[in-house]
Scaffold this motif. Sequence first.
Motif, mmCIF file in Angstrom:
data_model
loop_
_atom_site.group_PDB
_atom_site.id
_atom_site.type_symbol
_atom_site.label_atom_id
_atom_site.label_comp_id
_atom_site.label_asym_id
_atom_site.label_seq_id
_atom_site.Cartn_x
_atom_site.Cartn_y
_atom_site.Cartn_z
ATOM 1 N N TRP A 1 -30.002 63.897 -21.241
ATOM 2 C CA TRP A 1 -31.137 63.731 -20.338
ATOM 3 C C TRP A 1 -32.375 63.166 -21.034
ATOM 4 N N ARG A 2 -32.347 63.035 -22.339
ATOM 5 C CA ARG A 2 -33.544 62.608 -23.070
ATOM 6 C C ARG A 2 -33.934 61.179 -22.703
ATOM 7 N N ARG A 3 -35.204 60.969 -22.299
ATOM 8 C CA ARG A 3 -35.656 59.652 -21.858
ATOM 9 C C ARG A 3 -36.796 59.104 -22.717
ATOM 10 N N ALA A 4 -37.208 59.818 -23.709
ATOM 11 C CA ALA A 4 -38.402 59.428 -24.477
ATOM 12 C C ALA A 4 -38.106 58.276 -25.425
ATOM 13 N N ALA A 5 -39.186 57.779 -26.027
ATOM 14 C CA ALA A 5 -39.070 56.775 -27.074
ATOM 15 C C ALA A 5 -38.278 57.397 -28.222
ATOM 16 N N PRO A 6 -37.709 56.608 -29.159
ATOM 17 C CA PRO A 6 -38.028 55.187 -29.340
ATOM 18 C C PRO A 6 -37.265 54.262 -28.387
ATOM 19 N N ALA A 7 -37.814 53.090 -28.244
ATOM 20 C CA ALA A 7 -37.134 51.990 -27.561
ATOM 21 C C ALA A 7 -36.942 52.247 -26.076
ATOM 22 N N LEU A 8 -37.879 52.945 -25.420
ATOM 23 C CA LEU A 8 -37.693 53.248 -24.007
ATOM 24 C C LEU A 8 -37.646 51.972 -23.168
ATOM 25 N N ALA A 9 -38.593 51.055 -23.377
ATOM 26 C CA ALA A 9 -38.629 49.824 -22.584
ATOM 27 C C ALA A 9 -37.419 48.950 -22.874
ATOM 28 N N GLN A 10 -37.079 48.803 -24.152
ATOM 29 C CA GLN A 10 -35.913 47.983 -24.504
ATOM 30 C C GLN A 10 -34.626 48.586 -23.949
#
Length: 379
Positions: free
Chosen positions: A177-186
Amino acid sequence: MPSPPDALRRGPFRAGAFTSVLHEPRTTVVVGRWLGGALVVCFLTGLASHLLQDPPSWLAGHLPSRPVNGYRVTQGLHVISGLAAVPLVGAKLWAVYPRLFEWPPARSVLHALERLGIAVLVAATLLELFTGLLNTLQWYPWPFPFRQTHFWLGWLATGGLLIHLAVKAPLIAANWWRRAAPALAQRRAFLATTTAAVGAVTLVTAGQSVPWLRALDLLAPRRPDLGPQGLPVNRTAAQAGTVTVPADWRLRVDGPRPYQLTLAELGELPQYEVELPISCVEGWSAAARWTGVRVADLLTRAGAPAGTGVRVTSLEAEGPYRVMEMPAQYVDDPLSLLALRVNGEVLTADHGYPARIIAPNRPGVLQTKWVARIEVIGR
């Protein structure tokens, strides 16, 4: 196990050889659960197809003849999920391939065994998808039998997948379920691209089995509405050697009271019309209106009681499905016909003239064409 010397760390083995931030657990887990879902659907529907096509003796008498579209749905889902898995496998392998060059290559005996298991899983999955794809094209450029090999590769890939999930369960749980950075947008862009690829593959191929997607059926091997009498043909009369039917052809029905019927005499018996699909292992299916004599009526005339199975023999000289057995539940179903016409027309040679079997919820290869004999084989 001692580490290999650092002097061996060249090319992709060197530190920092892979720079993309998407080679990380969260991306791998998201793509992996999509791929896992596709592979599970593909395996279960493929197992259903195998059991309907070649059931063990203990199961044959318990296979259902309804719903009439059962095989059409399961085999359609099998091919759709298999094709959808192709871009998903590509995305999954891209996300994890730097792990192939991790250092040291094997940290322990258990780590080496884990990597060997992953190699078997990847090899079995790629071969399963590759052979399945070529089967939809009816192209078999290998020396081994497709159906049996495909069946056992499915078990091998599924077993490897379950072992892999068990080994990686803590990592999967930590990143589910982890959605945080790093690379969230990518990551979002990569997953959106993967989703678009899967959607495109599905939309341009699923029309061979999903009627309302037929207009988008651009890349599928078959258009189910194209062919003689509005239906595709897998095995032609020329391939089967049945272009010329003997002038003295008669249907032979063997039972307690055996008899024979000419085509004209068959046409004088009570005729029934049913709408049933032809559904093939390659994934395509098409519904048609079939007219003919109920198989159960032919057996009643031969003195066979209800609950009797039959063996059907084709005019073709050879072929793996020249002889077909139909269990009692299909024989007794009023939708099972010895068909003489399709879509209001007399069967063409390619569709089984002078007579063919059509029954609900059965693979197309078991809808025997060019029928010569129906033999009672017991309950």
